[in-house]
Design a protein around this motif. Structure first.
Motif, PDB file in Angstrom:
ATOM      1  N   UNK A 104       0.837  -1.197   0.000  1.00 45.08           N
ATOM      2  CA  UNK A 104       0.000   0.000   0.000  1.00 45.08           C
ATOM      3  C   UNK A 104       0.876   1.252   0.000  1.00 45.08           C
ATOM      4  N   UNK A 105       0.500   2.254  -0.795  1.00 44.93           N
ATOM      5  CA  UNK A 105       1.186   3.539  -0.808  1.00 44.93           C
ATOM      6  C   UNK A 105       0.882   4.308   0.479  1.00 44.93           C
ATOM      7  N   UNK A 106       1.788   5.205   0.839  1.00 46.41           N
ATOM      8  CA  UNK A 106       1.427   6.215   1.830  1.00 46.41           C
ATOM      9  C   UNK A 106       0.482   7.212   1.184  1.00 46.41           C
ATOM     10  N   UNK A 107      -0.325   7.915   2.010  1.00 49.54           N
ATOM     11  CA  UNK A 107      -1.326   8.792   1.426  1.00 49.54           C
ATOM     12  C   UNK A 107      -0.704   9.961   0.678  1.00 49.54           C
ATOM     13  N   UNK A 108       0.390  10.513   1.215  1.00 50.05           N
ATOM     14  CA  UNK A 108       1.042  11.623   0.522  1.00 50.05           C
ATOM     15  C   UNK A 108       1.653  11.156  -0.803  1.00 50.05           C
ATOM     16  N   UNK A 109       2.146   9.910  -0.844  1.00 51.76           N
ATOM     17  CA  UNK A 109       2.674   9.357  -2.095  1.00 51.76           C
ATOM     18  C   UNK A 109       1.559   9.188  -3.124  1.00 51.76           C
ATOM     19  N   UNK A 110       0.409   8.763  -2.636  1.00 52.24           N
ATOM     20  CA  UNK A 110      -0.747   8.568  -3.529  1.00 52.24           C
ATOM     21  C   UNK A 110      -1.145   9.879  -4.201  1.00 52.24           C
ATOM     22  N   UNK A 111      -1.286  10.931  -3.412  1.00 50.78           N
ATOM     23  CA  UNK A 111      -1.714  12.212  -3.963  1.00 50.78           C
ATOM     24  C   UNK A 111      -0.635  12.829  -4.854  1.00 50.78           C
ATOM     25  N   UNK A 112       0.624  12.698  -4.437  1.00 47.73           N
ATOM     26  CA  UNK A 112       1.716  13.250  -5.246  1.00 47.73           C
ATOM     27  C   UNK A 112       1.790  12.535  -6.593  1.00 47.73           C
ATOM     28  N   UNK A 113       1.614  11.230  -6.584  1.00 46.72           N
ATOM     29  CA  UNK A 113       1.665  10.454  -7.828  1.00 46.72           C
ATOM     30  C   UNK A 113       0.567  10.893  -8.787  1.00 46.72           C
ATOM     31  N   UNK A 114      -0.622  11.197  -8.235  1.00 45.72           N
ATOM     32  CA  UNK A 114      -1.740  11.619  -9.087  1.00 45.72           C
ATOM     33  C   UNK A 114      -1.484  12.982  -9.709  1.00 45.72           C
TER      34      UNK A 114
END
Length: 397
Positions: free
Chosen positions: A365-375
């Motif tokens: 699972x990604x970290x949440x900040x990684x998820x948003x940054x990736x998007x």
């Protein structure tokens, strides 16, 4: 009159197949994850655990539904209903095959043929987040609220690259109707390469397909983007306070959304019900050969199972005979125009569903900040560049 009777039969079949698919996707996922982790998965209830979904359903139906005293009762009960209804409604515009003649009536293999089908699906998928967000807020639980907020933020972030990834192939096919999209992808270059949108000129849409898949994982709250229900951080996320069938409703909606997004990808990028290669090279023989081969393999294993597994002595011959019977149906001339397209559509969609399960068993699972940054810093700019290039080349073509 035959038209209305046939429409009711199709609606009942699609509803029955979709609900059964949602139930057995759980079994398939647990089996695949079990084999990835070198364990058998569900095995106790029925042969090879095939009755496990029925057992789970009985358990959830008979389990006491506990409603916490501090919840907003109306919205708490409304949330799973909204999630399930919106997830199941999307299927009505998906075409599963070409127009065929059944009982003297010319009909399409699908429930309805909407000119703006793709807009209809993504309007419903955008509304689907309300079920999760409302459930998280109405539960009056900080973990549930955080899960609902995360789902809303994910939807906003990934809807943009998802929409841009869809817009690129739409510039090529120039239609919003799913059936017309598939028809425009019929045929082969050089007599062998399918004219699917992922191969289509003037700019192959393989990048759009990959962006679409990544965004679809976030859109359906699946690993590695299942942050709204991250049990290590949020106990259970938006469904922490739910139990019994209300709890199961959210998961039914999730699996229905997975099926729908895979059906959309199959129709938009992979040619829908069109085969991998032309019929003159034997593509029509693939379904009976594969299904018949599976039936013979089961009968062979049944003959080897007399000294090993007790269940296999009975289940393998039965399923082997069923598979051989299904293979025979594909050879019946009257049924061939209906069954062969359905097979290719199901095979492509099934491969994508398997990919969803496979990713869950292999990626963390990604970290949440990684998820948003990736998007926002990678996926969105990439989808914009892909759309601009596609639009320029279509305009110059």
């Amino acid at each position: 009159m035959n038209f209305y009777v046939l429409s009711l039969i199709k609606a009942a079949l699609v509803a029955g197949v979709l609900l059964t698919l949602c139930a057995y996707l759980v079994w398939i996922e647990r089996k695949v994850l079990g084999h990835i982790q070198l364990r058998p998965g569900p095995y106790r209830v029925g042969p090879h655990g095939l009755l496990q979904p029925l057992s789970d359903l009985i358990k959830l139906l008979t389990k006491e539904g506990v409603i916490p005293s501090t919840v907003n009762r109306f919205f708490y009960l409304l949330a799973p209903f909204v999630a399930v209804v919106l997830a199941l409604t999307s299927i009505v515009v998906i075409p599963f095959g070409p127009e065929v003649e059944i009982f003297g009536v010319r009909t399409a293999l699908g429930l309805t043929d909407l000119d703006i089908g793709i807009l209809f699906i993504f309007a419903l998928s955008s509304l689907g987040v309300y079920g999760i967000a409302i459930g998280g807020w109405a539960s009056n639980n900080k973990y549930s609220l955080l899960g609902g907020l995360r789902s809303s933020a994910q939807m906003i972030s990934y809807e943009l690259p998802l929409a841009l990834a869809i817009a690129a192939p739409l510039l090529i096919v120039n239609t919003l109707n799913f059936r017309e999209m598939v028809v425009l992808q019929e045929g082969y270059w050089f007599g062998l390469i399918p004219k699917w949108n992922i191969f289509a000129g003037p700019f192959p849409q393989i990048f759009s397909f990959l962006i679409f898949l990544v965004a679809a994982f976030a859109e359906t709250n699946r690993v590695p983007f299942d942050l709204p229900e991250a049990e290590t951080e949020l106990v259970g996320g938006f469904h922490t306070e739910y139990s019994s069938m209300m709890f199961a409703s959210f998961f039914m909606a999730e699996y229905a959304n997975i099926a729908t997004i895979c059906f959309v990808a199959t129709s938009l990028f992979l040619g829908g019900w069109t085969p991998l290669w032309p019929a003159q090279y034997g593509s029509d023989l693939v379904p009976p050969l594969l299904i018949g081969g599976a039936g013979l393999l089961l009968l062979y294993h049944a003959s080897q199972a007399l000294k090993t597994r007790r269940w296999d002595r009975f289940s393998f011959p039965v399923f082997g005979a069923v598979f051989l019977g299904l293979a025979g149906l594909f050879l019946v001339p009257a049924l061939k125009p209906v069954l062969v397209p359905l097979f290719w559509f199901a095979a492509k969609s099934g491969a994508l569903i398997f990919l969803f399960v496979w990713i869950r068993g292999t990626l963390p699972r990604f970290r949440y900040d990684q998820l948003m940054r990736f998007a926002w810093t990678f996926l969105f700019p990439l989808s914009v560049v892909n759309l601009l290039i596609t639009g320029l080349l279509v305009a110059l073509a």
